[in-house]
Design an enzyme around this catalytic site. Structure first.
Site, PDB file in Angstrom:
ATOM      1  CE  LYS A   1      -2.176  -1.181   3.826  1.00 33.17           C
ATOM      2  NZ  LYS A   1      -1.394  -2.429   4.135  1.00 33.17           N
TER       3      LYS A   1
ATOM      4  NE  ARG B   1       7.280  -0.949  10.194  1.00 31.21           N
ATOM      5  CZ  ARG B   1       6.105  -0.810   9.576  1.00 31.21           C
ATOM      6  NH1 ARG B   1       6.032  -0.152   8.430  1.00 31.21           N
ATOM      7  NH2 ARG B   1       5.009  -1.323  10.084  1.00 31.21           N
TER       8      ARG B   1
ATOM      9  NE  ARG C   1      -3.521  -1.910  10.768  1.00 29.04           N
ATOM     10  CZ  ARG C   1      -2.454  -1.348  10.179  1.00 29.04           C
ATOM     11  NH1 ARG C   1      -2.498  -0.124   9.732  1.00 29.04           N
ATOM     12  NH2 ARG C   1      -1.359  -2.042  10.056  1.00 29.04           N
TER      13      ARG C   1
ATOM     14  NE  ARG D   1       2.785  -5.586  11.495  1.00 31.55           N
ATOM     15  CZ  ARG D   1       3.477  -5.023  10.514  1.00 31.55           C
ATOM     16  NH1 ARG D   1       4.607  -5.540  10.119  1.00 31.55           N
ATOM     17  NH2 ARG D   1       3.031  -3.938   9.944  1.00 31.55           N
TER      18      ARG D   1
ATOM     19  NE  ARG E   1       7.604  -3.102   5.913  1.00 34.86           N
ATOM     20  CZ  ARG E   1       6.307  -2.868   6.127  1.00 34.86           C
ATOM     21  NH1 ARG E   1       5.589  -2.201   5.225  1.00 34.86           N
ATOM     22  NH2 ARG E   1       5.725  -3.316   7.218  1.00 34.86           N
TER      23      ARG E   1
HETATM   24  P1  ADP Z   1       2.297  -1.805   3.259  1.00 35.62           P
HETATM   25  O1  ADP Z   1       2.375  -0.292   3.177  1.00 35.62           O
HETATM   26  O2  ADP Z   1       1.049  -2.365   2.642  1.00 35.62           O
HETATM   27  O3  ADP Z   1       2.542  -2.338   4.633  1.00 35.62           O
HETATM   28  P2  ADP Z   1       4.819  -1.678   1.763  1.00 35.62           P
HETATM   29  O4  ADP Z   1       4.468  -0.735   0.662  1.00 35.62           O
HETATM   30  O5  ADP Z   1       5.693  -1.170   2.860  1.00 35.62           O
HETATM   31  O6  ADP Z   1       3.480  -2.384   2.352  1.00 35.62           O
HETATM   32  O7  ADP Z   1       5.502  -2.959   1.073  1.00 35.62           O
HETATM   33  C1  ADP Z   1       5.940  -4.058   1.867  1.00 35.62           C
HETATM   34  C2  ADP Z   1       7.263  -4.569   1.301  1.00 35.62           C
HETATM   35  O8  ADP Z   1       7.046  -5.168   0.029  1.00 35.62           O
HETATM   36  C3  ADP Z   1       8.320  -3.496   1.092  1.00 35.62           C
HETATM   37  O9  ADP Z   1       9.573  -4.080   1.386  1.00 35.62           O
HETATM   38  C4  ADP Z   1       8.210  -3.162  -0.399  1.00 35.62           C
HETATM   39  O10 ADP Z   1       9.462  -2.724  -0.928  1.00 35.62           O
HETATM   40  C5  ADP Z   1       7.799  -4.502  -0.985  1.00 35.62           C
HETATM   41  N1  ADP Z   1       6.876  -4.408  -2.118  1.00 35.62           N
HETATM   42  C6  ADP Z   1       5.830  -3.556  -2.265  1.00 35.62           C
HETATM   43  N2  ADP Z   1       5.169  -3.803  -3.408  1.00 35.62           N
HETATM   44  C7  ADP Z   1       5.812  -4.850  -4.004  1.00 35.62           C
HETATM   45  C8  ADP Z   1       5.611  -5.609  -5.220  1.00 35.62           C
HETATM   46  N3  ADP Z   1       4.600  -5.338  -6.040  1.00 35.62           N
HETATM   47  N4  ADP Z   1       6.477  -6.606  -5.476  1.00 35.62           N
HETATM   48  C9  ADP Z   1       7.487  -6.909  -4.642  1.00 35.62           C
HETATM   49  N5  ADP Z   1       7.728  -6.250  -3.491  1.00 35.62           N
HETATM   50  C10 ADP Z   1       6.900  -5.236  -3.174  1.00 35.62           C
HETATM   51  P1  AMP Z   2       1.487   0.018   9.481  1.00 37.13           P
HETATM   52  O1  AMP Z   2       2.638   0.923   9.226  1.00 37.13           O
HETATM   53  O2  AMP Z   2       0.228   0.463   8.786  1.00 37.13           O
HETATM   54  O3  AMP Z   2       1.807  -1.432   9.228  1.00 37.13           O
HETATM   55  O4  AMP Z   2       1.160   0.155  11.032  1.00 37.13           O
HETATM   56  C1  AMP Z   2       2.119  -0.181  12.016  1.00 37.13           C
HETATM   57  C2  AMP Z   2       1.429  -0.319  13.364  1.00 37.13           C
HETATM   58  O5  AMP Z   2       0.852   0.943  13.749  1.00 37.13           O
HETATM   59  C3  AMP Z   2       0.273  -1.309  13.421  1.00 37.13           C
HETATM   60  O6  AMP Z   2       0.692  -2.648  13.585  1.00 37.13           O
HETATM   61  C4  AMP Z   2      -0.491  -0.780  14.635  1.00 37.13           C
HETATM   62  O7  AMP Z   2       0.147  -1.106  15.854  1.00 37.13           O
HETATM   63  C5  AMP Z   2      -0.382   0.737  14.447  1.00 37.13           C
HETATM   64  N1  AMP Z   2      -1.481   1.243  13.596  1.00 37.13           N
HETATM   65  C6  AMP Z   2      -1.361   1.862  12.393  1.00 37.13           C
HETATM   66  N2  AMP Z   2      -2.560   2.188  11.903  1.00 37.13           N
HETATM   67  C7  AMP Z   2      -3.477   1.737  12.795  1.00 37.13           C
HETATM   68  C8  AMP Z   2      -4.888   1.740  12.845  1.00 37.13           C
HETATM   69  N3  AMP Z   2      -5.636   2.268  11.864  1.00 37.13           N
HETATM   70  N4  AMP Z   2      -5.483   1.173  13.922  1.00 37.13           N
HETATM   71  C9  AMP Z   2      -4.775   0.646  14.917  1.00 37.13           C
HETATM   72  N5  AMP Z   2      -3.433   0.592  14.942  1.00 37.13           N
HETATM   73  C10 AMP Z   2      -2.788   1.142  13.887  1.00 37.13           C
END
Ligand code: ADP
Ligand code: AMP
Length: 216
Positions: A13, A161, A88, A172, A127
């Site tokens: 995302k 992270r 969420r 998660r 990641r």
């Molecule tokens: P989210 O915001 O949904 O938690 P991220 O955008 O941080 O996910 O992406 C999660 C991981 O996957 C990151 O390491 C990113 O570089 C990688 N990633 C994102 N989109 C793709 C894709 N289409 N193919 C391969 N890796 C991806």
């Molecule tokens: P994310 O970066 O979206 O993966 O979020 C990282 C962490 O932040 C999550 O695992 C939760 O602990 C907290 N968090 C982010 N967004 C929300 C939400 N909408 N509701 C509850 N917790 C959240």
């Protein structure tokens, strides 16, 4: 345009959101980024949420809604926004409806990033993130120029992270299934859900997303 990006953690995302937000001229509002900024700033809110985030659990709904409501009344969000990682839970989705009702506006699309658990686990486990700007990288799929530091924040070392460590990734995903996945039906029944095949390469997903949103 008022958008929500819905899907499991690690779905990609954040990777797609920056481009889309820029193209549409709306702010990218990621609650995870907002909470991480509070944690690294050492604020009272940051202290309250740090342990919850590190363990992969969700921050309480009231707290999340307070933060989001305050953000959505800012000037730059009045004409549109892209919400990433929020809502969420059912109460958060209802809370968002209430906030938007008060403003006399409504959502245009909820984009659901559809992909398998296997792909999600692979993405989350590999990641790496910039602790300054939050930019996501991946050890296999998105390597920074020197494979160590952020391309944008010169000299800043990429980190894994705390909540991307293997022991937390699984919980998660469980949290997502128990508390967030129900929003797919919620938004489907409102006619807002747009399914996006999200298991392809970054450029393929981007193409699908732009087509779905009518972005040139
Ligand atoms: P989210 O915001 O949904 O938690 P991220 O955008 O941080 O996910 O992406 C999660 C991981 O996957 C990151 O390491 C990113 O570089 C990688 N990633 C994102 N989109 C793709 C894709 N289409 N193919 C391969 N890796 C991806
Ligand atoms: P994310 O970066 O979206 O993966 O979020 C990282 C962490 O932040 C999550 O695992 C939760 O602990 C907290 N968090 C982010 N967004 C929300 C939400 N909408 N509701 C509850 N917790 C959240």
């Amino acid at each position: 345009m008022r958008l929500v990006f819905l899907g499991p953690p690690g779905a990609g995302k954040g990777t797609q959101a920056k481009d889309v937000a820029q193209k549409l001229g709306v702010p990218h509002i990621a609650t995870g980024d907002m909470f991480r900024a509070q944690v690294s700033g050492g604020t009272e809110l940051g202290k309250r949420v740090k342990a919850i985030m590190d363990s992969g659990q969700l921050v309480p709904d009231e707290l999340v809604l307070e933060v989001v409501e305050a953000r959505l009344v800012e000037d730059d969000a009045r004409q549109g926004f892209l919400l990433d990682g929020f809502p969420r839970t059912g109460p958060q989705a209802e809370g968002l409806d209430g906030i938007l009702d008060k403003q006399g506006v409504s959502l245009d699309h909820v984009v659901y990033f559809d992909l398998t658990d296997e792909v999600v686990i692979n993405r989350l486990s590999g990641r790496r993130s910039c602790p300054e700007c939050g930019e996501p990288y991946h050890i296999e799929f998105k390597i920074s120029k020197d494979s160590k530091t952020c391309d944008r924040c010169k000299g800043v070392d990429l980190i894994q992270r705390e909540d991307d460590k293997p022991e937390t990734v699984k919980s998660r995903l469980d949290v997502y299934k128990k508390q967030t996945a129900e929003l797919i039906d919620y938004y489907e029944s409102k006619g807002l859900l747009r399914r996006l095949a999200a298991d392809g390469r970054v450029e393929e997903v981007r193409r699908g997303l732009f087509e779905l949103l009518g972005i040139k």
